[in-house]
Design an enzyme around this catalytic site. Structure first.
Site, PDB file in Angstrom:
ATOM      1  N   HIS A  24      -1.298   0.410   1.611  1.00  0.00           N
ATOM      2  CA  HIS A  24      -0.664   1.695   1.103  1.00  0.00           C
ATOM      3  C   HIS A  24      -0.398   2.531   2.534  1.00  0.00           C
ATOM      4  CE1 HIS A  24      -4.690   3.956   0.815  1.00  0.00           C
ATOM      5  NE2 HIS A  24      -3.769   4.835   1.114  1.00  0.00           N
ATOM      6  N   ASP A  55      -5.131  -4.036  -1.659  1.00  0.00           N
ATOM      7  CA  ASP A  55      -4.679  -2.748  -0.781  1.00  0.00           C
ATOM      8  C   ASP A  55      -5.327  -2.972   0.958  1.00  0.00           C
ATOM      9  OD1 ASP A  55      -3.477  -0.535  -0.152  1.00  0.00           O
ATOM     10  OD2 ASP A  55      -5.047   0.913  -1.021  1.00  0.00           O
ATOM     11  N   GLY A 127      -5.697  10.664   5.019  1.00  0.00           N
ATOM     12  CA  GLY A 127      -5.785  10.165   6.437  1.00  0.00           C
ATOM     13  C   GLY A 127      -6.948   9.078   6.744  1.00  0.00           C
ATOM     14  N   ASN A 128      -8.042   9.238   5.787  1.00  0.00           N
ATOM     15  CA  ASN A 128      -9.171   8.405   6.160  1.00  0.00           C
ATOM     16  C   ASN A 128      -8.958   6.946   5.794  1.00  0.00           C
ATOM     17  OD1 ASN A 128     -11.173  11.060   5.951  1.00  0.00           O
ATOM     18  ND2 ASN A 128     -12.025   9.329   7.255  1.00  0.00           N
ATOM     19  N   SER A 129      -7.623   6.814   4.781  1.00  0.00           N
ATOM     20  CA  SER A 129      -7.240   5.348   4.251  1.00  0.00           C
ATOM     21  C   SER A 129      -7.210   4.426   5.455  1.00  0.00           C
ATOM     22  CB  SER A 129      -5.999   5.611   3.714  1.00  0.00           C
ATOM     23  OG  SER A 129      -6.289   6.262   2.410  1.00  0.00           O
ATOM     24  N   LEU A 181      -6.403 -17.550 -15.237  1.00  0.00           N
ATOM     25  CA  LEU A 181      -6.967 -17.991 -16.366  1.00  0.00           C
ATOM     26  C   LEU A 181      -6.210 -17.238 -17.543  1.00  0.00           C
ATOM     27  CD1 LEU A 181      -9.120 -19.924 -17.363  1.00  0.00           C
ATOM     28  CD2 LEU A 181     -10.917 -18.079 -17.407  1.00  0.00           C
ATOM     29  N   GLY A 182      -5.448 -18.188 -18.494  1.00  0.00           N
ATOM     30  CA  GLY A 182      -4.636 -17.692 -19.809  1.00  0.00           C
ATOM     31  C   GLY A 182      -5.496 -17.233 -20.734  1.00  0.00           C
TER      32      GLY A 182
END
Length: 209
Positions: A24, A55, A127-129, A181-182
């Site tokens: 992101h 992510d 901002g740490n992401s 896996l359905g």
């Protein structure tokens, strides 16, 4: 249209400039600039690969050889209560280090299909992401990914064992593929266990195929 900028964090994993961050942070970017501590000039980064489900993103810069690197640790062996450090760029305050502990493991916060976060009370802000969560051996046990906006001391990091597998596939130029896996399944609570005549509440109930 106006040009907008955003901030994030990341860490170098190879001496030739491969960098791990959050998807992101870079997903909608037209241009990505990486600033390294001790170097005035930012480096233009190329996206090597991204995985929206976890992510995670892998970048590459050309900043010469011999860059300092961080190694992945074993997040499975990390215990609740262990000290960790978070390094990042909160609100543009570059190379900020905060300390805390692992507050919990296996947290599900509704961020995606593969929620399995480490929770920490090390101070994490916008901002740490993409920054590293480091154990006392100096190894990365998590990638700081999410926060509770209205909370204090509640941050979440993607476990290193999950992230490292994804990053290695992206680095090899592979597309991330997952099995499907359905089935529809539900938790085996005490009432369901009694109704089915089972001895103990273990596993899951396959409700539909």
């Amino acid at each position: 249209p106006r040009k907008l900028s955003s901030l994030g964090s990341g860490f170098i994993i190879t001496p030739d400039g491969y960098i791990v961050t959050n998807n992101h942070v870079v997903a909608e970017a037209d241009e990505i600039l990486v600033k390294l501590q001790g170097r005035e000039k930012p480096y233009e980064a190329k996206i090597i690969g991204r995985d929206q489900e976890t992510d995670l993103a892998l970048l590459k810069i050309n900043a010469g050889a011999g860059l300092p690197v961080l190694e992945f640790g074993n997040s499975d062996s990390t215990k609740v209560g262990e000290w960790v450090l978070a390094i990042g760029n909160p609100f543009g305050l570059s190379h900020t280090v905060t300390a805390g502990i692992i507050s919990a493991k296996g947290r599900q916060i509704g961020a995606g299909a593969f929620d399995n976060f480490l929770q920490t009370d090390a101070s994490i802000n916008p901002g740490n992401s993409g920054g590293p969560l480091i154990d006392m051996d100096g190894k990365v046990v998590g990638i700081n990914t999410a926060i509770v906006p209205n909370g204090q001391g509640i941050g979440f990091a993607t476990p290193a064992n999950l992230a490292e597998r994804i990053i290695q596939q992206l680095k090899a130029g592979k597309k991330i593929q997952r099995g499907w896996l359905g089935i529809t399944m539900q938790e085996l609570d005490d009432n369901t266990t009694k109704a089915l005549g089972l001895k103990e509440s273990k596993g899951v109930l396959v409700a539909q195929v």
